[in-house]
Design a protein around this motif. Structure first.
Motif, PDB file in Angstrom:
ATOM      1  N   THR A  87       0.860  -1.176   0.000  1.00 25.31           N
ATOM      2  CA  THR A  87       0.000   0.000   0.000  1.00 25.31           C
ATOM      3  C   THR A  87       0.895   1.224   0.000  1.00 25.31           C
ATOM      4  O   THR A  87       1.737   1.381   0.893  1.00 25.31           O
ATOM      5  CB  THR A  87      -0.903   0.017   1.249  1.00 25.31           C
ATOM      6  OG1 THR A  87      -1.713  -1.156   1.259  1.00 25.31           O
ATOM      7  CG2 THR A  87      -1.774   1.246   1.264  1.00 25.31           C
ATOM      8  N   THR A  88       0.758   2.071  -1.004  1.00 25.52           N
ATOM      9  CA  THR A  88       1.576   3.281  -1.096  1.00 25.52           C
ATOM     10  C   THR A  88       0.688   4.503  -0.893  1.00 25.52           C
ATOM     11  O   THR A  88      -0.300   4.692  -1.615  1.00 25.52           O
ATOM     12  CB  THR A  88       2.285   3.368  -2.459  1.00 25.52           C
ATOM     13  OG1 THR A  88       3.126   2.221  -2.622  1.00 25.52           O
ATOM     14  CG2 THR A  88       3.149   4.620  -2.530  1.00 25.52           C
ATOM     15  N   LEU A  89       1.032   5.310   0.091  1.00 27.07           N
ATOM     16  CA  LEU A  89       0.282   6.524   0.412  1.00 27.07           C
ATOM     17  C   LEU A  89       1.100   7.726  -0.067  1.00 27.07           C
ATOM     18  O   LEU A  89       2.255   7.906   0.354  1.00 27.07           O
ATOM     19  CB  LEU A  89       0.022   6.616   1.911  1.00 27.07           C
ATOM     20  CG  LEU A  89      -0.687   5.395   2.531  1.00 27.07           C
ATOM     21  CD1 LEU A  89      -0.899   5.612   4.017  1.00 27.07           C
ATOM     22  CD2 LEU A  89      -2.009   5.121   1.836  1.00 27.07           C
ATOM     23  N   THR A  90       0.514   8.530  -0.937  1.00 31.23           N
ATOM     24  CA  THR A  90       1.250   9.638  -1.533  1.00 31.23           C
ATOM     25  C   THR A  90       0.947  10.980  -0.875  1.00 31.23           C
ATOM     26  O   THR A  90       1.705  11.933  -1.045  1.00 31.23           O
ATOM     27  CB  THR A  90       0.934   9.736  -3.036  1.00 31.23           C
ATOM     28  OG1 THR A  90      -0.481   9.884  -3.209  1.00 31.23           O
ATOM     29  CG2 THR A  90       1.399   8.482  -3.770  1.00 31.23           C
ATOM     30  N   GLU A  91      -0.147  11.053  -0.118  1.00 30.54           N
ATOM     31  CA  GLU A  91      -0.466  12.301   0.582  1.00 30.54           C
ATOM     32  C   GLU A  91       0.474  12.483   1.778  1.00 30.54           C
ATOM     33  O   GLU A  91       0.914  11.517   2.405  1.00 30.54           O
ATOM     34  CB  GLU A  91      -1.910  12.292   1.060  1.00 30.54           C
ATOM     35  CG  GLU A  91      -2.932  12.302  -0.059  1.00 30.54           C
ATOM     36  CD  GLU A  91      -2.897  13.594  -0.862  1.00 30.54           C
ATOM     37  OE1 GLU A  91      -2.775  14.678  -0.246  1.00 30.54           O
ATOM     38  OE2 GLU A  91      -2.969  13.513  -2.104  1.00 30.54           O
ATOM     39  N   GLN A  92       0.745  13.734   2.107  1.00 30.70           N
ATOM     40  CA  GLN A  92       1.652  14.023   3.221  1.00 30.70           C
ATOM     41  C   GLN A  92       1.055  13.553   4.544  1.00 30.70           C
ATOM     42  O   GLN A  92      -0.142  13.718   4.790  1.00 30.70           O
ATOM     43  CB  GLN A  92       1.933  15.518   3.293  1.00 30.70           C
ATOM     44  CG  GLN A  92       3.016  15.887   4.296  1.00 30.70           C
ATOM     45  CD  GLN A  92       3.345  17.373   4.250  1.00 30.70           C
ATOM     46  OE1 GLN A  92       2.746  18.178   4.955  1.00 30.70           O
ATOM     47  NE2 GLN A  92       4.302  17.738   3.406  1.00 30.70           N
ATOM     48  N   VAL A  93       1.899  12.957   5.394  1.00 31.06           N
ATOM     49  CA  VAL A  93       1.448  12.470   6.696  1.00 31.06           C
ATOM     50  C   VAL A  93       2.339  13.036   7.793  1.00 31.06           C
ATOM     51  O   VAL A  93       3.542  13.220   7.622  1.00 31.06           O
ATOM     52  CB  VAL A  93       1.437  10.931   6.767  1.00 31.06           C
ATOM     53  CG1 VAL A  93       0.467  10.350   5.754  1.00 31.06           C
ATOM     54  CG2 VAL A  93       2.836  10.346   6.540  1.00 31.06           C
TER      55      VAL A  93
ATOM     56  N   PHE B 230       5.008   5.233   2.953  1.00 27.43           N
ATOM     57  CA  PHE B 230       4.608   6.635   3.067  1.00 27.43           C
ATOM     58  C   PHE B 230       5.594   7.462   2.237  1.00 27.43           C
ATOM     59  O   PHE B 230       6.761   7.612   2.622  1.00 27.43           O
ATOM     60  CB  PHE B 230       4.627   7.082   4.525  1.00 27.43           C
ATOM     61  CG  PHE B 230       3.750   6.255   5.427  1.00 27.43           C
ATOM     62  CD1 PHE B 230       2.445   6.630   5.675  1.00 27.43           C
ATOM     63  CD2 PHE B 230       4.233   5.087   6.023  1.00 27.43           C
ATOM     64  CE1 PHE B 230       1.634   5.868   6.511  1.00 27.43           C
ATOM     65  CE2 PHE B 230       3.434   4.315   6.852  1.00 27.43           C
ATOM     66  CZ  PHE B 230       2.124   4.712   7.092  1.00 27.43           C
ATOM     67  N   ASP B 231       5.129   7.960   1.105  1.00 25.98           N
ATOM     68  CA  ASP B 231       6.020   8.685   0.202  1.00 25.98           C
ATOM     69  C   ASP B 231       6.328  10.104   0.653  1.00 25.98           C
ATOM     70  O   ASP B 231       7.334  10.679   0.244  1.00 25.98           O
ATOM     71  CB  ASP B 231       5.407   8.742  -1.208  1.00 25.98           C
ATOM     72  CG  ASP B 231       5.685   7.486  -2.016  1.00 25.98           C
ATOM     73  OD1 ASP B 231       6.558   6.695  -1.604  1.00 25.98           O
ATOM     74  OD2 ASP B 231       5.021   7.300  -3.060  1.00 25.98           O
TER      75      ASP B 231
ATOM     76  N   VAL C 253      12.848  11.821   2.804  1.00 26.52           N
ATOM     77  CA  VAL C 253      12.757  10.586   3.580  1.00 26.52           C
ATOM     78  C   VAL C 253      11.360   9.988   3.415  1.00 26.52           C
ATOM     79  O   VAL C 253      10.355  10.670   3.620  1.00 26.52           O
ATOM     80  CB  VAL C 253      13.045  10.830   5.083  1.00 26.52           C
ATOM     81  CG1 VAL C 253      12.914   9.529   5.867  1.00 26.52           C
ATOM     82  CG2 VAL C 253      14.434  11.427   5.262  1.00 26.52           C
ATOM     83  N   ARG C 254      11.313   8.719   3.047  1.00 27.97           N
ATOM     84  CA  ARG C 254      10.064   7.975   3.035  1.00 27.97           C
ATOM     85  C   ARG C 254      10.004   7.110   4.300  1.00 27.97           C
ATOM     86  O   ARG C 254      10.980   7.000   5.029  1.00 27.97           O
ATOM     87  CB  ARG C 254       9.989   7.087   1.792  1.00 27.97           C
ATOM     88  CG  ARG C 254       9.934   7.874   0.491  1.00 27.97           C
ATOM     89  CD  ARG C 254      10.171   6.986  -0.707  1.00 27.97           C
ATOM     90  NE  ARG C 254      11.548   6.508  -0.758  1.00 27.97           N
ATOM     91  CZ  ARG C 254      12.009   5.651  -1.675  1.00 27.97           C
ATOM     92  NH1 ARG C 254      11.194   5.176  -2.591  1.00 27.97           N
ATOM     93  NH2 ARG C 254      13.275   5.276  -1.665  1.00 27.97           N
ATOM     94  N   ALA C 255       8.863   6.509   4.536  1.00 26.60           N
ATOM     95  CA  ALA C 255       8.721   5.607   5.685  1.00 26.60           C
ATOM     96  C   ALA C 255       8.041   4.330   5.219  1.00 26.60           C
ATOM     97  O   ALA C 255       7.296   4.338   4.231  1.00 26.60           O
ATOM     98  CB  ALA C 255       7.922   6.262   6.806  1.00 26.60           C
ATOM     99  N   VAL C 256       8.298   3.243   5.921  1.00 25.20           N
ATOM    100  CA  VAL C 256       7.667   1.969   5.588  1.00 25.20           C
ATOM    101  C   VAL C 256       7.345   1.218   6.878  1.00 25.20           C
ATOM    102  O   VAL C 256       8.142   1.189   7.816  1.00 25.20           O
ATOM    103  CB  VAL C 256       8.554   1.104   4.661  1.00 25.20           C
ATOM    104  CG1 VAL C 256       9.895   0.780   5.307  1.00 25.20           C
ATOM    105  CG2 VAL C 256       7.840  -0.177   4.246  1.00 25.20           C
TER     106      VAL C 256
END
Length: 433
Positions: A13-19, A39-40, A48-51
């Motif tokens: 699952t790839t989330l492109t909106e800012q978190v 988390f892109d 930096v991305r997160a997973v």
């Protein structure tokens, strides 16, 4: 072989909106734990991305180890018997970013829970070398961000604590985040002090783990984030932390860790493990299952599998699957399992036709094959886990129980067999759409 190679082979699952790493990121991470969540765009961290959730299901763990989920215990146990020394070194994928960094300017450190609002690394693997034996030790230790380049580390009294206690003036370590799931499983394993968890990880990866030296400490060459640090003699308050039971743990005086140098891959993945949730439970429980299995096998050779259940925090409740040869087998297996893992307080014993990793199947067996007045054994005043908030803290004791959910020996097994719809398992709905 690193985290990225694993992610490339997985649906995710790839989330492109800012978190926001404060509450929002962990809240999204627990929405779908059965596959990786990427988390892109992490607020405040442009590059930096997160997973999260790379160890979110037994199916995914099986794929990480290249085995069926039912074979995880055997794969882990075989690798523990025969770790493989690492001979391959490689140029590191990471590069130097900062000295004495203000850590949270470079790496997102989530606030997972409200009320106390502590910032924590829960995915931090600490790597050190035993100065007497030269053996490399890898182990998980949560780290609370204090300020600047300072963290406070929960140092449980295991191998790393022993090395630290024998080192004057602080212990130099590497703190690694963002590695292949097999490396994380190895780091979560309570391994013999004379054996290296990196060698265990290398065996789990069929010899495909390469390392690189960071100021004299070998770390996985494909790590996403590496902090060269020192566990100092200074102490500070650590906690409270939401632990495996999903309740608040107490505050303790723990060692301060100072980070001298920060290394990161370009566009790194910050590895996120939400405390108390499925990944945390899997990392605690799955490395214990081979040890429980072997001790039960010495008592009941027909044992087939052992699972510490996520609903039981993958620590307090377990299921033993066996082929029952006599009426005493389930009770003997249950007692052996409790002895093998003293933190466990409930063992359910099921027949070979029940998947011990399927909670619905285990409950079905309990509902249809067990009578409480005959098939439950209670053991009073036993020592249990400090993670169990229901125990008697004044005495430090609790009760444990064994549930025999196997078919009664004096009954026809055919009366207890689950009737299935013919051909249902072979049908693919896509062929009818």
């Amino acid at each position: 072989m690193g985290l990225r190679a694993f992610l490339n082979d997985e649906e995710r699952t790839t989330l492109t909106e800012q978190v926001d790493p404060r509450f929002e990121l962990p809240a999204l991470a627990v929405q779908e734990e059965s596959q990786p969540t990427v988390f892109d765009d992490v607020e405040g961290y442009q590059n930096v991305r997160a997973v999260a959730n790379t160890l979110g299901s037994r199916e995914m763990i099986g794929r990480a180890l290249d085995v069926e989920p039912s074979a995880i215990v055997d794969a882990m146990g075989s690798a523990m018997d025969d770790p493989l020394s690492i001979e391959e070194t490689a140029a590191p994928s990471f590069e130097h970013v900062a000295s004495e960094p203000t850590i949270d300017e470079h790496v997102p450190i989530p606030v997972f829970y409200d009320e106390h609002e502590r910032q924590y690394f829960a995915s931090s693997v600490v790597i050190s070398e035993d100065p007497e034996t030269g053996v490399t030790n890898c182990s998980f230790h949560r780290m609370m961000f204090e300020e600047g380049n300072r963290l406070v580390m929960r140092l449980v009294e295991r191998h790393l604590h022993d090395i630290y206690s024998r080192t004057e003036g602080g212990l130099d370590v590497a703190v690694v985040m963002g590695v292949h799931p097999a490396v994380e499983l190895a780091a979560a394993t309570s391994f013999a002090p004379e054996k290296s968890e990196l060698a265990l990880a290398n065996r789990l990866l069929d010899g495909d783990l390469a390392t690189a030296a960071v100021d004299g400490i070998e770390v996985p060459a494909d790590a996403e984030i590496v902090m060269r640090a020192t566990i100092t003699d200074e102490r500070a308050e650590e906690g409270p932390f939401v632990d495996l039971s999903r309740t608040w743990d107490r505050t303790r005086s723990q060692p301060v860790v100072t980070v001298a140098d920060l290394y990161m891959r370009p566009d790194p993945y910050a590895r996120i493990i939400v405390p108390g949730r499925t990944e945390h439970a899997h990392l605690m429980g799955i490395p214990q299952e081979p040890r429980i299995y072997r001790i039960v096998e010495n008592t009941v050779p027909t044992v087939q599998n052992v699972v510490l259940t996520p609903g039981g925090c993958s620590w307090l409740h377990g299921v033993v699957q066996l082929e029952k040869r006599s009426e005493g087998d389930p009770k003997n297996a249950g007692m052996a399992a409790l002895a093998a893992h003293p933190s466990m307080k409930k063992v359910t014993v099921v027949d070979s036709d029940i998947d011990p990793a399927d909670p619905a199947a285990v409950e079905w067996a309990t509902a249809t094959r067990m009578q409480p007045d005959e098939d439950i054994t209670v053991i009073e005043n036993a020592k249990g886990s400090s993670l169990d908030p229901s125990q008697d803290y004044d005495r430090g004791t609790l009760a444990k129980w064994i549930v025999d959910a196997t078919v009664p020996g004096n009954r026809d097994r055919a009366d207890f067999a689950e009737v299935t719809v013919p051909g249902a398992e072979e049908i693919d709905l896509a062929d009818y759409q």
